[in-house]
Design an enzyme around this catalytic site. Structure first.
Site, mmCIF file in Angstrom:
data_model
loop_
_atom_site.group_PDB
_atom_site.id
_atom_site.type_symbol
_atom_site.label_atom_id
_atom_site.label_comp_id
_atom_site.label_asym_id
_atom_site.label_seq_id
_atom_site.Cartn_x
_atom_site.Cartn_y
_atom_site.Cartn_z
ATOM 1 N N HIS A 15 48.549 43.214 32.319
ATOM 2 C CA HIS A 15 47.809 42.073 32.755
ATOM 3 C C HIS A 15 48.383 42.064 34.294
ATOM 4 O O HIS A 15 49.459 42.297 34.569
ATOM 5 C CB HIS A 15 48.247 40.704 32.021
ATOM 6 C CG HIS A 15 47.398 39.488 32.544
ATOM 7 N ND1 HIS A 15 46.097 39.573 32.524
ATOM 8 C CD2 HIS A 15 47.776 38.700 33.338
ATOM 9 C CE1 HIS A 15 45.776 38.378 32.924
ATOM 10 N NE2 HIS A 15 46.794 37.827 33.513
ATOM 11 N N ALA A 16 47.226 41.889 35.164
ATOM 12 C CA ALA A 16 47.322 41.591 36.555
ATOM 13 C C ALA A 16 48.153 42.794 37.177
ATOM 14 O O ALA A 16 47.761 43.689 37.412
ATOM 15 C CB ALA A 16 48.242 40.090 36.822
#
Length: 88
Positions: A15-16
């Site tokens: 994520h991210a």
């Protein structure tokens, strides 16, 4: 087609920031690399959005695949990155 299985080491999963690092490295490879969670549909590893929609969390196993000249080397590089704690 060569495949590599690897556990996601990042505590936030793909994520991210960790996903951005993986997508960047995948885009730099001479072959197209796909990634999937075990049992799921493969998506392009060079796409940040695709990586984030996988929902791969810390400890999940993902499968990388590629075909062509440089596939095994590309898979090794990406597997090493995913197996690293990318949170720091």
């Amino acid at each position: 087609m060569p495949e590599v299985r690897v556990r996601v080491a990042s505590k936030v999963g793909l994520h991210a920031r960790p996903a951005a690092l993986v997508a960047r490295l995948a885009a730099e490879q001479p072959v197209t690399v796909t990634i999937r969670k075990d049992g799921g549909e493969p998506v392009l590893a060079a796409s940040l959005l695709n990586l984030m929609t996988l929902g791969a969390m810390h400890g999940d196993e993902v499968v990388l695949a590629a075909e062509g000249d440089g596939a095994e080397s590309s898979l090794d590089k990406l597997a090493a990155l995913i197996a690293t704690d990318l949170d720091s």
